[in-house]
Write a protein that holds these residues in place. Structure first.
Motif, PDB file in Angstrom:
ATOM      1  N   MET A   1       0.854  -1.185   0.000  1.00 30.54           N
ATOM      2  CA  MET A   1       0.000   0.000   0.000  1.00 30.54           C
ATOM      3  C   MET A   1       0.893   1.239   0.000  1.00 30.54           C
ATOM      4  O   MET A   1       1.833   1.338   0.763  1.00 30.54           O
ATOM      5  CB  MET A   1      -0.910  -0.004   1.216  1.00 30.54           C
ATOM      6  CG  MET A   1      -1.941   1.112   1.197  1.00 30.54           C
ATOM      7  SD  MET A   1      -3.226   0.864  -0.050  1.00 30.54           S
ATOM      8  CE  MET A   1      -4.150  -0.477   0.687  1.00 30.54           C
ATOM      9  N   SER A   2       0.610   2.164  -0.921  1.00 25.56           N
ATOM     10  CA  SER A   2       1.427   3.356  -1.080  1.00 25.56           C
ATOM     11  C   SER A   2       1.001   4.426  -0.082  1.00 25.56           C
ATOM     12  O   SER A   2      -0.039   4.355   0.554  1.00 25.56           O
ATOM     13  CB  SER A   2       1.293   3.886  -2.505  1.00 25.56           C
ATOM     14  OG  SER A   2       1.510   2.858  -3.436  1.00 25.56           O
ATOM     15  N   SER A   3       1.823   5.467   0.044  1.00 26.27           N
ATOM     16  CA  SER A   3       1.477   6.606   0.906  1.00 26.27           C
ATOM     17  C   SER A   3       0.464   7.484   0.186  1.00 26.27           C
ATOM     18  O   SER A   3       0.212   7.331  -0.993  1.00 26.27           O
ATOM     19  CB  SER A   3       2.736   7.400   1.225  1.00 26.27           C
ATOM     20  OG  SER A   3       3.333   7.862   0.031  1.00 26.27           O
ATOM     21  N   PHE A  23       2.691   5.880  -6.513  1.00 24.21           N
ATOM     22  CA  PHE A  23       1.490   5.383  -7.190  1.00 24.21           C
ATOM     23  C   PHE A  23       1.851   4.840  -8.570  1.00 24.21           C
ATOM     24  O   PHE A  23       2.883   5.195  -9.136  1.00 24.21           O
ATOM     25  CB  PHE A  23       0.451   6.501  -7.325  1.00 24.21           C
ATOM     26  CG  PHE A  23      -0.227   6.854  -6.027  1.00 24.21           C
ATOM     27  CD1 PHE A  23      -1.574   6.590  -5.845  1.00 24.21           C
ATOM     28  CD2 PHE A  23       0.465   7.472  -4.992  1.00 24.21           C
ATOM     29  CE1 PHE A  23      -2.215   6.935  -4.663  1.00 24.21           C
ATOM     30  CE2 PHE A  23      -0.163   7.810  -3.808  1.00 24.21           C
ATOM     31  CZ  PHE A  23      -1.510   7.537  -3.636  1.00 24.21           C
ATOM     32  N   LYS A  24       0.988   4.026  -9.131  1.00 19.40           N
ATOM     33  CA  LYS A  24       1.235   3.405 -10.436  1.00 19.40           C
ATOM     34  C   LYS A  24       0.281   3.954 -11.495  1.00 19.40           C
ATOM     35  O   LYS A  24      -0.836   4.377 -11.180  1.00 19.40           O
ATOM     36  CB  LYS A  24       1.051   1.884 -10.354  1.00 19.40           C
ATOM     37  CG  LYS A  24       2.000   1.177  -9.409  1.00 19.40           C
ATOM     38  CD  LYS A  24       1.675  -0.306  -9.356  1.00 19.40           C
ATOM     39  CE  LYS A  24       2.582  -1.031  -8.369  1.00 19.40           C
ATOM     40  NZ  LYS A  24       2.232  -2.469  -8.259  1.00 19.40           N
ATOM     41  N   VAL A  31     -10.346   9.469  -4.021  1.00 18.05           N
ATOM     42  CA  VAL A  31     -10.008  10.886  -4.070  1.00 18.05           C
ATOM     43  C   VAL A  31     -10.812  11.666  -3.038  1.00 18.05           C
ATOM     44  O   VAL A  31     -12.046  11.580  -2.990  1.00 18.05           O
ATOM     45  CB  VAL A  31     -10.273  11.447  -5.480  1.00 18.05           C
ATOM     46  CG1 VAL A  31      -9.922  12.932  -5.545  1.00 18.05           C
ATOM     47  CG2 VAL A  31      -9.485  10.663  -6.527  1.00 18.05           C
ATOM     48  N   GLY A  32     -10.096  12.442  -2.211  1.00 15.38           N
ATOM     49  CA  GLY A  32     -10.736  13.345  -1.265  1.00 15.38           C
ATOM     50  C   GLY A  32     -11.309  12.642  -0.051  1.00 15.38           C
ATOM     51  O   GLY A  32     -11.247  11.421   0.090  1.00 15.38           O
ATOM     52  N   TYR A  66      -6.045   8.533  -1.776  1.00 16.53           N
ATOM     53  CA  TYR A  66      -5.698   7.265  -1.142  1.00 16.53           C
ATOM     54  C   TYR A  66      -5.465   6.185  -2.199  1.00 16.53           C
ATOM     55  O   TYR A  66      -6.229   6.085  -3.174  1.00 16.53           O
ATOM     56  CB  TYR A  66      -6.822   6.811  -0.200  1.00 16.53           C
ATOM     57  CG  TYR A  66      -7.182   7.827   0.853  1.00 16.53           C
ATOM     58  CD1 TYR A  66      -6.537   7.831   2.082  1.00 16.53           C
ATOM     59  CD2 TYR A  66      -8.173   8.777   0.625  1.00 16.53           C
ATOM     60  CE1 TYR A  66      -6.874   8.768   3.066  1.00 16.53           C
ATOM     61  CE2 TYR A  66      -8.508   9.713   1.587  1.00 16.53           C
ATOM     62  CZ  TYR A  66      -7.862   9.702   2.805  1.00 16.53           C
ATOM     63  OH  TYR A  66      -8.192  10.627   3.761  1.00 16.53           O
ATOM     64  N   PRO A  67      -4.465   5.364  -2.030  1.00 19.10           N
ATOM     65  CA  PRO A  67      -4.182   4.303  -3.002  1.00 19.10           C
ATOM     66  C   PRO A  67      -5.044   3.063  -2.756  1.00 19.10           C
ATOM     67  O   PRO A  67      -5.589   2.872  -1.667  1.00 19.10           O
ATOM     68  CB  PRO A  67      -2.716   3.985  -2.738  1.00 19.10           C
ATOM     69  CG  PRO A  67      -2.555   4.248  -1.264  1.00 19.10           C
ATOM     70  CD  PRO A  67      -3.456   5.406  -0.943  1.00 19.10           C
TER      71      PRO A  67
END
Length: 598
Positions: A1-3, A23-24, A31-32, A66-67
């Protein structure tokens, strides 16, 4: 999980964010603070551009991104058939049942119900070696569709655990596969990225007809299973009703209907009518083998762009089970407009009429996902794509129509003049074409007759000759033409009114078998040949064209029940009994015999 990243700009469905290094590309993100669903479409260093599939009103700079760690995907499992989804597979009926007429923001990527209980019948045992796509069980999804549970395409191994037959929800582990390195749990559903075609074992040659029951299509401009077709036409020419007819009467096993950016009232009609329609093959409701995807013109534009990928991914999933799928995309013009709007907000260099330069390749990528295949499961299935095109003002030279025309095998050009004269289907026989005649020749020979395509070519030749003659008639009138050419005009009227025109609301005419289509063609051909012989014998055209006889031939489409071949024999005898005595009264010079004169 990414930041997490942070929003820096909001421009309609396009959002830009920073701190996105981890992110990829094509990753699905939230979003948001409302966690709106989005997809990354470009990354430049730590800055990313995201297209959001929900309404972005109220988003602010600085809110988090958020990823999810995975691309935009759909859940594939029991519960799809008979359901109605939006462009990213959120179930509209379930949302409505929860007490809202609108899709709430931040709902998340909900789809098929994971809690619903299904009766599962397993088809493998512990110790069996299973390859990707292997069928390990069955669920009766509807009265007409048996859902075959498959090992995901990216998974294989030995069955270390097999659940017994029983009733389970979608989250229940039915199978555990051991590939030697890891153990993988297999549930009743799987997820698949919508923009990635599902793999197949091999693609088969196109050689089977998609039988539609519509004479102008089956006979004149046939569509193959696994093929592609475009139905372009201006406003009011009957694109939607033509697709409805194909959805109802075609011999596809499953229908996927994508309402892509159409007006809300049109989609309302689909949503109201389809559940009421009876499947002519089984007598069951047509929805028992139909999936509806509704993304109307007032819904978020980015979701419209994704809707056709959602639809084709669902179709590929059922194709892998061995079903023949027909996709109705209504309309790809609205999808292209969504591309254009997003492209404009991305400040990309516009091409013709403002569409992005990659419009042709996107259209080709979509239509290329059609085909007749042998799936990884070993089953053979097909996807046939039928896309409606809505050129502004009925102008077929605009970019979407022209680029679609390059990649489809059948082009069914709808004509405004035909539609306004109540000639339906309003398919123009001069501007339409099909590229599948050579591929389907053996199929027609084996399933109908060797003569079918010869009669087709002959009748099309008469219609094209009539089209040329009408240019002369418009200038100098019909009386100037010799009788053999005037006969072409009269027979063309019979072909157009008695064969090409079809009444969608008439019991005998709404759906016509290929055998009946062939018999009707033979009757019209007999009428032409006998009438031509009479003209060559010198009989005036006024005598050759018997009003009652011609009217009876035009009306045979209403008066001949399916399977009653004797009726067509009677039409043949009626033609012969009129022309044979008439011709015998005339010599080769066109004069009556002396005894007749006296």
């Amino acid at each position: 999980m990414s930041s997490m990243g942070n929003i820096t700009l909001v421009n309609g469905p396009v959002v830009k964010a920073e701190n996105m290094e981890s992110f990829k590309m094509r990753e699905m993100v939230l979003v948001g603070e409302k966690k709106l669903i989005g997809e990354i479409i470009s990354i430049d260093s730590g800055n990313a551009t995201i297209q959001v599939y929900e309404e972005t009103a109220g988003l602010k700079a600085g809110e988090a991104v958020y990823p999810t760690g995975k691309p935009l995907s759909v859940k594939l499992g029991p519960g799809i058939i008979g359901n109605i989804f939006d462009g990213i597979e959120r179930p509209l009926l379930d949302i409505y049942d929860k007490g809202t007429s609108y899709i709430p923001e931040g709902l998340g990527l909900s789809s098929i119900s994971l809690d619903k209980i299904w009766k599962v019948k397993m088809a493998v045992a512990a110790g069996d070696k299973l390859k990707p796509g292997a069928i390990f069980g069955e669920v009766q999804e509807s009265t007409t569709v048996t859902h075959k549970l498959m090992v995901p395409p990216n998974m294989e191994g030995t069955a270390a655990f097999v659940e017994k037959d029983g009733e389970y929800n979608l989250e229940h582990v039915l199978l555990v596969l051991d590939d030697g390195a890891n153990k993988h749990e297999v549930k009743m559903y799987q997820e698949w990225p919508v923009r990635e075609p599902r793999p197949v074992f091999k693609r088969n040659p196109i050689e089977k007809l998609l039988v539609t029951g519509q004479r102008v299509i089956d006979t004149f401009f046939p569509l193959a299973k696994g093929g592609t077709a475009a139905i372009p036409g201006g406003f009011g020419t009957g694109k939607t009703i033509t697709q409805h007819q194909l959805a109802k009467w075609s011999d596809a096993d499953i229908i996927v209907y994508i309402g892509c950016g159409e007006r809300g009232n049109e989609m309302t009609e689909v949503l109201e009518d389809f559940p009421k329609l009876s499947d002519p093959r089984s007598g069951e409701p047509l929805m028992n083998r139909t999936v509806l995807i509704a993304n109307t013109s007032n819904m978020p534009v980015a979701a419209r762009e994704a809707s056709i990928y959602t639809g084709i991914t669902i179709a590929e999933y059922y194709r892998d089970m061995g079903y023949n799928i027909a996709i109705m995309a209504d309309s790809t013009s609205r999808w292209a407009e969504a591309l254009r709007e997003i492209s404009g907000r991305l400040e990309e260099m516009p091409a013709e009429e403002g569409y992005p330069a990659y419009l042709p390749s996107r259209l080709a990528q979509f239509y290329e996902r059609a085909g007749d295949v042998k799936a990884l499961s070993g089953q053979e299935g097909s996807i046939t794509i039928i896309g409606a095109v809505s050129p502004a003002g009925g102008d077929f030279s605009e970019p979407v129509t022209q680029n679609t025309k390059r990649v489809v095998g059948t082009f069914l050009a709808l004509d405004k003049a035909l539609a306004y004269s109540r000639h339906y289907p309003a398919i123009n026989w001069i501007n339409s074409y099909t590229g599948y005649i050579a591929d389907l020749r053996d199929w027609y020979r084996d399933n109908v007759s060797d003569e079918m395509l010869e009669l087709r070519a002959k009748m099309l030749g008469l219609l094209r000759e009539e089209h040329k003659l009408m240019e002369i008639v418009k200038l100098v009138g019909e009386d100037i033409l010799p009788d053999d050419q005037r006969l072409i005009l009269e027979i063309s009227k019979v072909i157009k009114t008695g064969y090409l025109q079809q009444n969608a609301y008439h019991k005998e005419d709404a759906n016509v078998s290929l055998k009946k289509q062939y018999d009707m063609l033979k009757v019209i051909d007999r009428l032409y040949e006998k009438a031509l012989a009479a003209v060559k014998a010198g009989i005036p055209i006024s005598k050759v064209k018997d009003e009652k006889l011609f009217y009876d031939i035009v009306s045979m489409k209403y008066n001949t029940p399916e399977g009653d071949e004797k009726v067509f024999d009677n039409y043949m005898k009626q033609i012969d009994s009129y022309f044979n005595p008439l011709i015998s009264q005339y010599d080769k010079g066109g004069k009556k015999h002396e005894n007749e004169i006296s």
